[in-house]
Design a protein around this motif. Structure first.
Motif, short mmCIF file in Angstrom:
data_model
loop_
_atom_site.label_atom_id
_atom_site.label_comp_id
_atom_site.label_asym_id
_atom_site.label_seq_id
_atom_site.Cartn_x
_atom_site.Cartn_y
_atom_site.Cartn_z
N UNK A 67 68.27 46.41 88.26
CA UNK A 67 68.22 46.45 86.81
C UNK A 67 67.66 47.80 86.38
N UNK A 68 68.37 48.46 85.49
CA UNK A 68 67.95 49.78 85.03
C UNK A 68 66.95 49.61 83.89
N UNK A 78 57.09 47.76 83.21
CA UNK A 78 58.43 47.66 83.80
C UNK A 78 58.94 49.04 84.23
N UNK A 79 58.67 50.04 83.42
CA UNK A 79 59.11 51.40 83.75
C UNK A 79 58.39 51.91 85.01
N UNK A 80 57.10 51.63 85.13
CA UNK A 80 56.34 52.04 86.31
C UNK A 80 56.87 51.31 87.55
N UNK A 81 57.15 50.01 87.43
CA UNK A 81 57.69 49.25 88.56
C UNK A 81 59.06 49.80 88.98
N UNK A 82 59.89 50.16 88.01
CA UNK A 82 61.20 50.73 88.31
C UNK A 82 61.05 52.08 89.03
N UNK A 83 60.15 52.92 88.54
CA UNK A 83 59.96 54.23 89.18
C UNK A 83 59.38 54.09 90.59
N UNK A 84 58.46 53.14 90.78
CA UNK A 84 57.92 52.92 92.12
C UNK A 84 59.00 52.45 93.08
N UNK A 85 59.88 51.58 92.62
CA UNK A 85 60.95 51.11 93.51
C UNK A 85 61.92 52.25 93.84
#
Length: 129
Positions: A67-68, A78-85
């Protein structure tokens, strides 16, 4: 899933140690023993190539179906979790590529050492004749 990455990281560390051991200067007798031992280990170590390829396919599949979080709707968490992944995926790609590259380097160094030994034996035999 973390166990797979830990195993691959350990394999890369072992491959790096073997690559360093094979490329370090050593007396001819010691180098012959190291190359012989390493050439025996090359065939079982080849299993790292399909394992790393499977991991790369897994990373690609997850990237395509992730999910983008690029819109204004995303929260900071959510943005931090996305960047970490994304950072983890990039790290894992580097790990897979380095596993394959190190295996290839070890294979080539061992092959070159075997070729040099064969050429030296041929030269010695021709000089004796």
């Amino acid at each position: 899933m973390a166990l797979q990455w830990m195993i691959l990281a350990c394999v890369v560390a072992v491959e790096a140690a073997v690559a360093a051991l094979v490329t370090l200067p050593a007396p001819r007798a010691v180098r012959g023993q190291i190359v012989a031992l390493t050439s025996l280990l090359l065939q079982p170590m080849a299993s790292v190539i399909p394992f790393a390829a499977f991991q790369l396919l897994d990373i690609y599949w997850k990237k395509e179906h992730r999910l983008m979080c690029t819109s204004e709707i995303c929260t900071a968490e959510e943005r931090i979790r996305f960047e970490k992944s994304m950072f983890k995926a990039q790290r894992n790609v580097i790990l897979c590529v380095s596993a394959c590259l190190l295996y290839w380097c070890i294979y080539r160094v061992v092959k070159y050492n075997k070729d040099i030994k064969a050429l030296e034996e041929t030269e010695k035999r021709l000089k004796e004749e």
